[in-house]
Design a protein around this motif. Structure first.
Motif, short mmCIF file in Angstrom:
data_model
loop_
_atom_site.label_atom_id
_atom_site.label_comp_id
_atom_site.label_asym_id
_atom_site.label_seq_id
_atom_site.Cartn_x
_atom_site.Cartn_y
_atom_site.Cartn_z
N THR A 8 -61.66 -81.63 26.47
CA THR A 8 -61.61 -81.98 25.05
C THR A 8 -62.80 -82.88 24.74
OG1 THR A 8 -59.22 -81.86 25.07
CG2 THR A 8 -60.23 -83.07 23.27
N LYS A 69 -58.79 -78.18 11.71
CA LYS A 69 -59.85 -77.35 12.28
C LYS A 69 -60.72 -78.17 13.22
CE LYS A 69 -63.75 -74.36 11.10
NZ LYS A 69 -64.39 -74.72 12.34
N THR A 70 -61.03 -79.42 12.84
CA THR A 70 -61.85 -80.28 13.69
C THR A 70 -61.13 -80.59 15.00
OG1 THR A 70 -62.80 -81.28 11.70
CG2 THR A 70 -63.13 -82.45 13.75
N ASP A 73 -61.21 -77.48 17.11
CA ASP A 73 -62.56 -77.28 17.65
C ASP A 73 -62.83 -78.20 18.83
OD1 ASP A 73 -63.14 -75.28 15.86
OD2 ASP A 73 -64.34 -76.53 14.52
N SER A 74 -62.30 -79.42 18.77
CA SER A 74 -62.53 -80.35 19.87
C SER A 74 -61.84 -79.88 21.15
CB SER A 74 -62.03 -81.75 19.51
OG SER A 74 -60.63 -81.82 19.57
N LYS A 77 -63.33 -75.29 21.48
CA LYS A 77 -64.69 -74.82 21.20
C LYS A 77 -65.42 -74.58 22.51
CE LYS A 77 -67.79 -74.48 17.80
NZ LYS A 77 -67.60 -73.99 16.49
N THR A 79 -68.68 -74.72 24.28
CA THR A 79 -70.04 -75.25 24.18
C THR A 79 -70.67 -75.33 25.54
OG1 THR A 79 -68.95 -77.41 23.97
CG2 THR A 79 -70.11 -76.57 22.06
#
Length: 79
Positions: A8, A69-70, A73-74, A77, A79
């Motif tokens: 996270t 949503k944030t 995403d954390s 997501k 990345t």
């Protein structure tokens, strides 16, 4: 070749929690102001209070979705 575990993103998570805090304030402020506006229809600020209360209610919904949503995403997501 190293395998990286998904973790996270704590900075993004804190940002999402702050957004949800704003949502919580707006969720109480909007309907309260709406009730105050509707209980005084003979006052001169009747219409402006209802407009501001409606905007605050809409902003509560917007910030709620943005905060969720944030937070998602954390956690999820890539990345």
């Amino acid at each position: 070749m190293e395998t990286e575990t998904k973790r996270t993103d704590k900075d993004v998570l804190v940002k999402g929690i702050k957004t949800m805090g704003i949502t919580l304030v707006l969720m109480f402020l909007g309907p309260t102001l709406f009730y105050v506006g509707l209980s005084n229809p003979d006052k001169p600020l009747y219409i402006p209070i209802l407009i501001i209360a409606s905007i605050l209610c809409i902003l509560a919904i917007y910030f709620g979705f943005k905060g969720l949503k944030t937070i998602m995403d954390s956690m999820f997501k890539n990345t």
